[in-house]
Design a protein around this motif. Structure first.
Motif, PDB file in Angstrom:
ATOM      1  N   LYS A  17     -14.913 -49.245 -36.589  1.00  0.00           N
ATOM      2  CA  LYS A  17     -14.734 -47.813 -36.861  1.00  0.00           C
ATOM      3  C   LYS A  17     -13.534 -47.230 -36.091  1.00  0.00           C
ATOM      4  O   LYS A  17     -13.588 -46.134 -35.522  1.00  0.00           O
ATOM      5  N   SER A  18     -12.446 -47.997 -36.067  1.00  0.00           N
ATOM      6  CA  SER A  18     -11.215 -47.524 -35.441  1.00  0.00           C
ATOM      7  C   SER A  18     -10.518 -46.516 -36.352  1.00  0.00           C
ATOM      8  O   SER A  18     -10.869 -46.358 -37.522  1.00  0.00           O
ATOM      9  N   ILE A  19      -9.532 -45.836 -35.803  1.00  0.00           N
ATOM     10  CA  ILE A  19      -8.779 -44.825 -36.568  1.00  0.00           C
ATOM     11  C   ILE A  19      -7.662 -45.537 -37.321  1.00  0.00           C
ATOM     12  O   ILE A  19      -6.873 -46.276 -36.728  1.00  0.00           O
ATOM     13  N   TRP A  53       5.480 -43.944 -36.137  1.00  0.00           N
ATOM     14  CA  TRP A  53       4.486 -42.886 -36.326  1.00  0.00           C
ATOM     15  C   TRP A  53       4.340 -42.087 -35.042  1.00  0.00           C
ATOM     16  O   TRP A  53       4.404 -42.650 -33.948  1.00  0.00           O
ATOM     17  N   GLU A  54       4.095 -40.809 -35.196  1.00  0.00           N
ATOM     18  CA  GLU A  54       3.662 -40.009 -34.051  1.00  0.00           C
ATOM     19  C   GLU A  54       2.135 -39.984 -34.072  1.00  0.00           C
ATOM     20  O   GLU A  54       1.518 -39.686 -35.111  1.00  0.00           O
ATOM     21  N   ILE A  55       1.529 -40.326 -32.946  1.00  0.00           N
ATOM     22  CA  ILE A  55       0.079 -40.336 -32.836  1.00  0.00           C
ATOM     23  C   ILE A  55      -0.346 -39.071 -32.098  1.00  0.00           C
ATOM     24  O   ILE A  55       0.088 -38.831 -30.973  1.00  0.00           O
ATOM     25  N   MET A  56      -1.153 -38.253 -32.770  1.00  0.00           N
ATOM     26  CA  MET A  56      -1.623 -37.009 -32.168  1.00  0.00           C
ATOM     27  C   MET A  56      -3.068 -37.185 -31.740  1.00  0.00           C
ATOM     28  O   MET A  56      -3.890 -37.669 -32.518  1.00  0.00           O
ATOM     29  N   ARG A  57      -3.363 -36.784 -30.506  1.00  0.00           N
ATOM     30  CA  ARG A  57      -4.734 -36.922 -30.027  1.00  0.00           C
ATOM     31  C   ARG A  57      -5.222 -35.602 -29.449  1.00  0.00           C
ATOM     32  O   ARG A  57      -4.541 -34.983 -28.644  1.00  0.00           O
ATOM     33  N   ASN A  58      -6.404 -35.217 -29.875  1.00  0.00           N
ATOM     34  CA  ASN A  58      -7.070 -34.042 -29.322  1.00  0.00           C
ATOM     35  C   ASN A  58      -8.513 -34.455 -29.038  1.00  0.00           C
ATOM     36  O   ASN A  58      -9.369 -34.427 -29.919  1.00  0.00           O
ATOM     37  N   GLY A  59      -8.765 -34.910 -27.813  1.00  0.00           N
ATOM     38  CA  GLY A  59     -10.083 -35.452 -27.478  1.00  0.00           C
ATOM     39  C   GLY A  59     -10.348 -36.693 -28.314  1.00  0.00           C
ATOM     40  O   GLY A  59      -9.498 -37.588 -28.399  1.00  0.00           O
ATOM     41  N   THR A  61     -10.453 -36.840 -31.493  1.00  0.00           N
ATOM     42  CA  THR A  61      -9.786 -36.742 -32.791  1.00  0.00           C
ATOM     43  C   THR A  61      -8.353 -37.259 -32.672  1.00  0.00           C
ATOM     44  O   THR A  61      -7.579 -36.777 -31.845  1.00  0.00           O
ATOM     45  N   VAL A  62      -8.048 -38.240 -33.507  1.00  0.00           N
ATOM     46  CA  VAL A  62      -6.720 -38.856 -33.458  1.00  0.00           C
ATOM     47  C   VAL A  62      -6.134 -38.873 -34.871  1.00  0.00           C
ATOM     48  O   VAL A  62      -6.831 -39.209 -35.844  1.00  0.00           O
ATOM     49  N   GLY A  63      -4.880 -38.510 -34.974  1.00  0.00           N
ATOM     50  CA  GLY A  63      -4.204 -38.563 -36.259  1.00  0.00           C
ATOM     51  C   GLY A  63      -2.851 -39.230 -36.124  1.00  0.00           C
ATOM     52  O   GLY A  63      -2.308 -39.345 -35.023  1.00  0.00           O
ATOM     53  N   SER A  64      -2.311 -39.679 -37.260  1.00  0.00           N
ATOM     54  CA  SER A  64      -0.999 -40.344 -37.245  1.00  0.00           C
ATOM     55  C   SER A  64      -0.120 -39.733 -38.318  1.00  0.00           C
ATOM     56  O   SER A  64      -0.575 -39.458 -39.421  1.00  0.00           O
ATOM     57  N   VAL A  65       1.138 -39.505 -37.963  1.00  0.00           N
ATOM     58  CA  VAL A  65       2.092 -38.933 -38.912  1.00  0.00           C
ATOM     59  C   VAL A  65       3.291 -39.879 -39.012  1.00  0.00           C
ATOM     60  O   VAL A  65       3.987 -40.109 -38.015  1.00  0.00           O
ATOM     61  N   PRO A  66       3.550 -40.464 -40.198  1.00  0.00           N
ATOM     62  CA  PRO A  66       4.742 -41.300 -40.345  1.00  0.00           C
ATOM     63  C   PRO A  66       5.991 -40.459 -40.125  1.00  0.00           C
ATOM     64  O   PRO A  66       6.103 -39.358 -40.669  1.00  0.00           O
ATOM     65  N   LYS A  67       6.915 -40.966 -39.322  1.00  0.00           N
ATOM     66  CA  LYS A  67       8.080 -40.176 -38.932  1.00  0.00           C
ATOM     67  C   LYS A  67       9.389 -40.699 -39.514  1.00  0.00           C
ATOM     68  O   LYS A  67      10.219 -39.926 -39.979  1.00  0.00           O
ATOM     69  N   ALA A  68       9.619 -41.994 -39.410  1.00  0.00           N
ATOM     70  CA  ALA A  68      10.926 -42.519 -39.812  1.00  0.00           C
ATOM     71  C   ALA A  68      10.825 -44.023 -39.970  1.00  0.00           C
ATOM     72  O   ALA A  68       9.861 -44.651 -39.515  1.00  0.00           O
ATOM     73  N   SER A  69      11.819 -44.616 -40.605  1.00  0.00           N
ATOM     74  CA  SER A  69      11.875 -46.078 -40.703  1.00  0.00           C
ATOM     75  C   SER A  69      13.316 -46.520 -40.882  1.00  0.00           C
ATOM     76  O   SER A  69      14.172 -45.737 -41.307  1.00  0.00           O
ATOM     77  N   ILE A  70      13.575 -47.775 -40.512  1.00  0.00           N
ATOM     78  CA  ILE A  70      14.874 -48.392 -40.774  1.00  0.00           C
ATOM     79  C   ILE A  70      14.632 -49.766 -41.386  1.00  0.00           C
ATOM     80  O   ILE A  70      13.518 -50.306 -41.312  1.00  0.00           O
TER      81      ILE A  70
END
Length: 350
Positions: A17-19, A53-59, A61-70
């Motif tokens: 049950k990982s994020i 990805w930028e990983i956002m954590r609030n306690g 709750t964790v989310g990931s936002v794709p940012k860029a690629s090469i």
């Protein structure tokens, strides 16, 4: 009933049950690297891409936002961050390392070249140099402002694994060679060791105190090796990533940045947390449905990232693109999983 539960576990890519990280690579993941300064995760892949990805954590709750690629011209095998968290280095089958000024949004540029695929890359902040290890049997050091390496070190065979904790660097090559360097004198081998494991080296990890290293092999074993001759009695090997008669490769070794315990990840689809000092397994996680080829902790050890995907250990004939989806997961380790335990009695045996 036990057979049924093992079958359901085996078909589940995320039994722990990982994020799940959003928009993972379209092919197998070859390396994962967290920024040393922020929760920014980079993955390299066999689809020729380096993604961020930028990983956002609030306690919890964790989310990931794709940012860029090469892109590289061929599969990418390795990645490393500059210590200031501004820049990513990536290398692979196109025989070059690209330097990507990620935070400034700059364009990637080639800063290192070899005659064969580049398997390992490491930034050494104490020297302000990049180290690259290749299947061309060389280790090269680069000042990224110059086109030619500042030093080329011949290796006895192809580079398979590399770990740096200045002044210690350990290179694992084919034929079970482990070459130890003291980076205060990098042009001379400090020590050459035959691996304590009988089979091919897959990964190495320097102790946080630079007094030794871990080595993992394709045969489901880890060796704990101290460099000081007076400490040789502390050396031992142990079995992991095995299921009955099935033996799986140990693909990844990561020390926890705070507690200095470590994680292993393997082709059995499991990851485990261990304490080498008390010789105990702290936590065994459930097996995922595909191998775990790579993993990493973030800078404070609060996030453990791991990929679940086909690792090519059984060849192309066992690769089914229809079912072999690639995943990247984030596990939030509980303190009990990663904090070392006092030794039991005097022996401290498991």
């Amino acid at each position: 009933m036990s057979n049924f539960s093992s079958i359901t576990t085996a078909s589940n890519p995320n039994p722990n049950k990982s994020i799940e990280v959003a928009q993972p690579p379209s092919d197998s993941v070859s390396s994962l690297s967290f920024s040393p300064k922020a929760n920014i995760l980079v993955a390299t892949s066999w689809d020729n891409q380096v993604r961020c990805w930028e990983i956002m954590r609030n306690g919890p709750t964790v989310g990931s936002v794709p940012k860029a690629s090469i892109s590289h011209d061929q599969p990418v095998l390795c990645s490393a961050w500059k210590d200031d968290g501004t820049t990513v280095f990536s290398g692979g089958c196109d025989k070059q390392v690209k330097m990507w000024p990620l935070l400034s949004g700059g364009q990637p540029m080639t800063v290192a070249m070899h005659d064969a695929p580049i398997k390992e890359v490491a930034w050494i902040p104490e020297m302000n140099l990049l180290a690259t290890g290749s299947w061309d049997k060389t280790l090269k050091y680069w000042d990224t402002r110059q086109p030619n390496p500042v030093h080329t070190q011949q290796l006895p065979d192809r580079c398979y694994a590399l770990t740096v904790r200045h002044p210690l660097m350990v290179v694992g090559t084919a034929d079970r060679n482990l070459i130890v360097f003291n980076l205060q004198n990098p042009q001379t081998e400090f020590k050459r060791i035959t691996s304590p494991l009988k089979y091919q080296t897959r990964c190495v990890a320097a102790f946080p105190d630079q007094q030794g290293f871990l080595v993992g092999s394709i045969e489901g074993r880890v060796g704990v090796h101290h460099l000081d001759d007076a400490q040789q009695s502390k050396n031992f090997t142990f079995k992991c990533h095995r299921e009955g008669n099935e033996i799986y490769s140990v693909n990844s070794l990561n020390f926890h940045p705070v507690h200095h315990t470590f994680a292993t990840a393997g082709s059995d689809g499991a990851f485990n947390f261990w304490d080498k000092d008390s010789k105990q397994r702290l936590k065994a996680m459930s097996r995922c449905s595909q191998p775990i080829p790579c993993s990493t902790f973030n800078n404070d050890g609060s996030i453990f990232a791991y990929s679940v995907c086909y690792d090519w250990s059984k060849g192309a004939e066992n690769h089914n693109p229809a079912t072999a989806k690639s995943y990247i997961f984030l596990h939030l380790p509980q303190e009990a999983e990663v904090k070392g335990k006092p030794r039991i009695g005097t022996s401290g045996r498991k």
